[in-house]
Design a protein around this motif. Structure first.
Motif, PDB file in Angstrom:
ATOM      1  N   THR A  13      -5.018   5.189   4.326  1.00  0.00           N
ATOM      2  CA  THR A  13      -5.235   4.602   5.645  1.00  0.00           C
ATOM      3  C   THR A  13      -4.575   3.232   5.754  1.00  0.00           C
ATOM      4  OG1 THR A  13      -7.398   3.747   4.947  1.00  0.00           O
ATOM      5  CG2 THR A  13      -7.367   5.853   6.129  1.00  0.00           C
ATOM      6  N   ARG A  14      -4.570   2.476   4.680  1.00  0.00           N
ATOM      7  CA  ARG A  14      -3.914   1.165   4.693  1.00  0.00           C
ATOM      8  C   ARG A  14      -2.398   1.314   4.740  1.00  0.00           C
ATOM      9  NH1 ARG A  14      -8.372  -0.650   6.102  1.00  0.00           N
ATOM     10  NH2 ARG A  14      -9.798  -1.534   4.627  1.00  0.00           N
ATOM     11  N   ALA A  15      -1.870   2.336   4.089  1.00  0.00           N
ATOM     12  CA  ALA A  15      -0.427   2.545   4.049  1.00  0.00           C
ATOM     13  C   ALA A  15       0.108   2.986   5.410  1.00  0.00           C
ATOM     14  CB  ALA A  15      -0.059   3.576   2.990  1.00  0.00           C
TER      15      ALA A  15
ATOM     16  N   PHE B 187      -8.746   5.314   1.117  1.00  0.00           N
ATOM     17  CA  PHE B 187      -8.587   3.889   1.421  1.00  0.00           C
ATOM     18  C   PHE B 187      -7.114   3.483   1.394  1.00  0.00           C
ATOM     19  CE2 PHE B 187      -8.142  -0.429  -0.302  1.00  0.00           C
ATOM     20  CZ  PHE B 187      -8.736  -1.153   0.724  1.00  0.00           C
ATOM     21  N   VAL B 188      -6.414   3.875   0.342  1.00  0.00           N
ATOM     22  CA  VAL B 188      -5.007   3.496   0.189  1.00  0.00           C
ATOM     23  C   VAL B 188      -4.162   4.167   1.279  1.00  0.00           C
ATOM     24  CG1 VAL B 188      -3.003   3.674  -1.316  1.00  0.00           C
ATOM     25  CG2 VAL B 188      -5.205   2.991  -2.250  1.00  0.00           C
TER      26      VAL B 188
ATOM     27  N   ASP C  47      -0.896   1.928   8.334  1.00  0.00           N
ATOM     28  CA  ASP C  47      -0.892   0.803   9.293  1.00  0.00           C
ATOM     29  C   ASP C  47       0.407   0.066   9.318  1.00  0.00           C
ATOM     30  OD1 ASP C  47      -3.418   1.403  10.064  1.00  0.00           O
ATOM     31  OD2 ASP C  47      -4.371  -0.082   8.779  1.00  0.00           O
TER      32      ASP C  47
ATOM     33  N   PHE D 113       0.815  -1.211   0.000  1.00  0.00           N
ATOM     34  CA  PHE D 113       0.000   0.000   0.000  1.00  0.00           C
ATOM     35  C   PHE D 113       0.853   1.269   0.000  1.00  0.00           C
ATOM     36  CE2 PHE D 113      -3.373  -2.902   1.411  1.00  0.00           C
ATOM     37  CZ  PHE D 113      -4.382  -2.499   0.555  1.00  0.00           C
ATOM     38  N   LYS D 114       2.053   1.193   0.549  1.00  0.00           N
ATOM     39  CA  LYS D 114       2.932   2.366   0.532  1.00  0.00           C
ATOM     40  C   LYS D 114       3.341   2.698  -0.904  1.00  0.00           C
ATOM     41  CE  LYS D 114       4.577   1.963   5.174  1.00  0.00           C
ATOM     42  NZ  LYS D 114       5.521   2.481   6.109  1.00  0.00           N
TER      43      LYS D 114
END
Length: 46
Positions: free
Chosen positions: A42-44, A39-40, A46, A2-3
């Motif tokens: 917030t996932r990156a 979305f991307v 984590d 995701f990063k």
């Protein structure tokens, strides 16, 4: 993963914050881009 995707999004997709886009007047496509970037991002984080 995701990063990397977040970096690609930053490079390819428009930045509506700099354009001062009003969300009430945004098109469905613009809202979809905003949702995808959120979305991307917030996932990156984590």
């Amino acid at each position: 993963m995701f990063k990397l995707l977040a970096k690609i999004n930053k490079w390819l997709l428009p930045n509506y914050t700099k354009e001062q886009l009003d969300l009430a007047k945004a098109t469905k496509f613009q809202k979809a881009v905003i949702a995808w970037k959120y979305f991307v991002t917030t996932r990156a984080l984590d």
